[in-house]
Write a protein that holds these residues in place. Structure first.
Motif, PDB file in Angstrom:
ATOM      1  N   VAL A  26       0.855  -1.183   0.000  1.00  0.00           N
ATOM      2  CA  VAL A  26       0.000   0.000   0.000  1.00  0.00           C
ATOM      3  C   VAL A  26       0.892   1.234   0.000  1.00  0.00           C
ATOM      4  O   VAL A  26       1.825   1.327   0.804  1.00  0.00           O
ATOM      5  CB  VAL A  26      -0.911   0.032   1.247  1.00  0.00           C
ATOM      6  CG1 VAL A  26      -1.732   1.319   1.297  1.00  0.00           C
ATOM      7  CG2 VAL A  26      -1.810  -1.178   1.280  1.00  0.00           C
ATOM      8  N   VAL A  27       0.603   2.174  -0.886  1.00  0.00           N
ATOM      9  CA  VAL A  27       1.292   3.461  -0.853  1.00  0.00           C
ATOM     10  C   VAL A  27       0.328   4.492  -0.298  1.00  0.00           C
ATOM     11  O   VAL A  27      -0.843   4.540  -0.684  1.00  0.00           O
ATOM     12  CB  VAL A  27       1.831   3.891  -2.237  1.00  0.00           C
ATOM     13  CG1 VAL A  27       0.736   4.060  -3.260  1.00  0.00           C
ATOM     14  CG2 VAL A  27       2.647   5.181  -2.125  1.00  0.00           C
ATOM     15  N   ILE A  28       0.814   5.264   0.659  1.00  0.00           N
ATOM     16  CA  ILE A  28       0.008   6.323   1.254  1.00  0.00           C
ATOM     17  C   ILE A  28       0.265   7.615   0.503  1.00  0.00           C
ATOM     18  O   ILE A  28       1.418   7.993   0.276  1.00  0.00           O
ATOM     19  CB  ILE A  28       0.323   6.481   2.752  1.00  0.00           C
ATOM     20  CG1 ILE A  28      -0.104   5.211   3.507  1.00  0.00           C
ATOM     21  CG2 ILE A  28      -0.335   7.727   3.322  1.00  0.00           C
ATOM     22  CD1 ILE A  28       0.236   5.219   4.981  1.00  0.00           C
ATOM     23  N   CYS A  29      -0.816   8.273   0.105  1.00  0.00           N
ATOM     24  CA  CYS A  29      -0.746   9.558  -0.566  1.00  0.00           C
ATOM     25  C   CYS A  29      -1.539  10.573   0.242  1.00  0.00           C
ATOM     26  O   CYS A  29      -2.414  10.218   1.016  1.00  0.00           O
ATOM     27  CB  CYS A  29      -1.339   9.474  -1.981  1.00  0.00           C
ATOM     28  SG  CYS A  29      -0.414   8.429  -3.118  1.00  0.00           S
ATOM     29  N   GLU A  40      -0.324   7.179  11.492  1.00  0.00           N
ATOM     30  CA  GLU A  40      -1.383   6.338  12.075  1.00  0.00           C
ATOM     31  C   GLU A  40      -1.887   5.318  11.055  1.00  0.00           C
ATOM     32  O   GLU A  40      -2.105   4.146  11.392  1.00  0.00           O
ATOM     33  CB  GLU A  40      -2.533   7.208  12.569  1.00  0.00           C
ATOM     34  CG  GLU A  40      -2.167   8.066  13.767  1.00  0.00           C
ATOM     35  CD  GLU A  40      -3.216   9.129  14.099  1.00  0.00           C
ATOM     36  OE1 GLU A  40      -4.319   9.116  13.500  1.00  0.00           O
ATOM     37  OE2 GLU A  40      -2.928   9.972  14.955  1.00  0.00           O
ATOM     38  N   ALA A  41      -2.064   5.754   9.805  1.00  0.00           N
ATOM     39  CA  ALA A  41      -2.504   4.827   8.752  1.00  0.00           C
ATOM     40  C   ALA A  41      -1.444   3.761   8.507  1.00  0.00           C
ATOM     41  O   ALA A  41      -1.775   2.586   8.277  1.00  0.00           O
ATOM     42  CB  ALA A  41      -2.801   5.596   7.469  1.00  0.00           C
ATOM     43  N   LEU A  94      -3.681   4.421  -0.711  1.00  0.00           N
ATOM     44  CA  LEU A  94      -4.526   4.892   0.379  1.00  0.00           C
ATOM     45  C   LEU A  94      -4.309   6.398   0.508  1.00  0.00           C
ATOM     46  O   LEU A  94      -3.193   6.845   0.806  1.00  0.00           O
ATOM     47  CB  LEU A  94      -4.170   4.196   1.696  1.00  0.00           C
ATOM     48  CG  LEU A  94      -4.907   4.719   2.933  1.00  0.00           C
ATOM     49  CD1 LEU A  94      -6.423   4.558   2.790  1.00  0.00           C
ATOM     50  CD2 LEU A  94      -4.401   4.021   4.193  1.00  0.00           C
ATOM     51  N   VAL A  95      -5.362   7.164   0.260  1.00  0.00           N
ATOM     52  CA  VAL A  95      -5.284   8.624   0.355  1.00  0.00           C
ATOM     53  C   VAL A  95      -5.724   9.023   1.759  1.00  0.00           C
ATOM     54  O   VAL A  95      -6.824   8.688   2.192  1.00  0.00           O
ATOM     55  CB  VAL A  95      -6.165   9.303  -0.712  1.00  0.00           C
ATOM     56  CG1 VAL A  95      -6.072  10.821  -0.588  1.00  0.00           C
ATOM     57  CG2 VAL A  95      -5.761   8.846  -2.107  1.00  0.00           C
ATOM     58  N   VAL A  96      -4.851   9.742   2.450  1.00  0.00           N
ATOM     59  CA  VAL A  96      -5.084  10.144   3.831  1.00  0.00           C
ATOM     60  C   VAL A  96      -5.443  11.626   3.881  1.00  0.00           C
ATOM     61  O   VAL A  96      -4.836  12.450   3.200  1.00  0.00           O
ATOM     62  CB  VAL A  96      -3.824   9.870   4.682  1.00  0.00           C
ATOM     63  CG1 VAL A  96      -3.971  10.436   6.074  1.00  0.00           C
ATOM     64  CG2 VAL A  96      -3.532   8.379   4.727  1.00  0.00           C
ATOM     65  N   ARG A 119      -8.151   3.851  -2.164  1.00  0.00           N
ATOM     66  CA  ARG A 119      -9.017   3.960  -0.986  1.00  0.00           C
ATOM     67  C   ARG A 119      -8.785   5.326  -0.353  1.00  0.00           C
ATOM     68  O   ARG A 119      -7.723   5.916  -0.513  1.00  0.00           O
ATOM     69  CB  ARG A 119      -8.627   2.918   0.073  1.00  0.00           C
ATOM     70  CG  ARG A 119      -9.187   1.568  -0.107  1.00  0.00           C
ATOM     71  CD  ARG A 119      -8.932   0.676   1.127  1.00  0.00           C
ATOM     72  NE  ARG A 119      -7.518   0.354   1.313  1.00  0.00           N
ATOM     73  CZ  ARG A 119      -6.896   0.383   2.491  1.00  0.00           C
ATOM     74  NH1 ARG A 119      -7.536   0.745   3.591  1.00  0.00           N
ATOM     75  NH2 ARG A 119      -5.618   0.059   2.574  1.00  0.00           N
ATOM     76  N   PHE A 120      -9.751   5.783   0.417  1.00  0.00           N
ATOM     77  CA  PHE A 120      -9.669   7.081   1.077  1.00  0.00           C
ATOM     78  C   PHE A 120      -9.995   6.928   2.556  1.00  0.00           C
ATOM     79  O   PHE A 120     -10.939   6.226   2.908  1.00  0.00           O
ATOM     80  CB  PHE A 120     -10.684   8.062   0.463  1.00  0.00           C
ATOM     81  CG  PHE A 120     -10.352   8.455  -0.946  1.00  0.00           C
ATOM     82  CD1 PHE A 120      -9.714   9.647  -1.223  1.00  0.00           C
ATOM     83  CD2 PHE A 120     -10.679   7.619  -2.006  1.00  0.00           C
ATOM     84  CE1 PHE A 120      -9.395  10.008  -2.521  1.00  0.00           C
ATOM     85  CE2 PHE A 120     -10.366   7.962  -3.310  1.00  0.00           C
ATOM     86  CZ  PHE A 120      -9.710   9.156  -3.575  1.00  0.00           C
TER      87      PHE A 120
END
Length: 129
Positions: A26-29, A40-41, A94-96, A119-120
């Protein structure tokens, strides 16, 4: 008899990840103003058994290494390209955060152009919603 030819780079990467038995990546954006939420994510995704990649630098906070505007802009361009590579590597985005700025909007569009699931943490922030 049909000949499929060599695999695409994306197919080769997916095959290599499968053969290596790598967990879902998963890459967080999102805006780096949400670095606390990204951390946290990261914890939640890691506890769920996923490999997490995310932005490594907060470009919003002052830093002496970014005092020269020309060098800071060049660094931002390099980090943007590095983050696009993280998106190509990942299985999912995963958009934070509850705000989607221009850079994040471009990352979402890039991920979707590669058919990556997005995902958001705040689904109402999805620009396609």
């Amino acid at each position: 008899m049909s000949h499929q030819g060599p695999p695409t780079p994306e197919e080769a990467l997916a095959d290599a990840k499968k053969r290596l038995g790598l967990p879902h990546i998963v890459v967080i954006c999102g805006s780096t103003r949400f670095m606390t939420e990204m951390t946290e994510a990261d914890v939640r995704e890691t506890e769920a058994g996923r490999i997490v990649v995310k932005p490594g630098r907060d470009m919003k906070s002052p830093h002496p290494l970014r005092s020269d505007p020309v060098e800071a802009e060049a660094l931002k361009a390099r980090l943007d390209e590095l983050h696009r590579a993280k998106i190509r590597l990942a299985d999912e985005v995963l958009v934070v955060g509850d705000h989607i700025g221009d850079s994040t909007r471009a990352e979402i569009a890039y991920a979707r152009s590669l058919d990556k699931p997005v995902r958001f943490t705040h689904p109402e922030a999805d620009p396609a919603a």
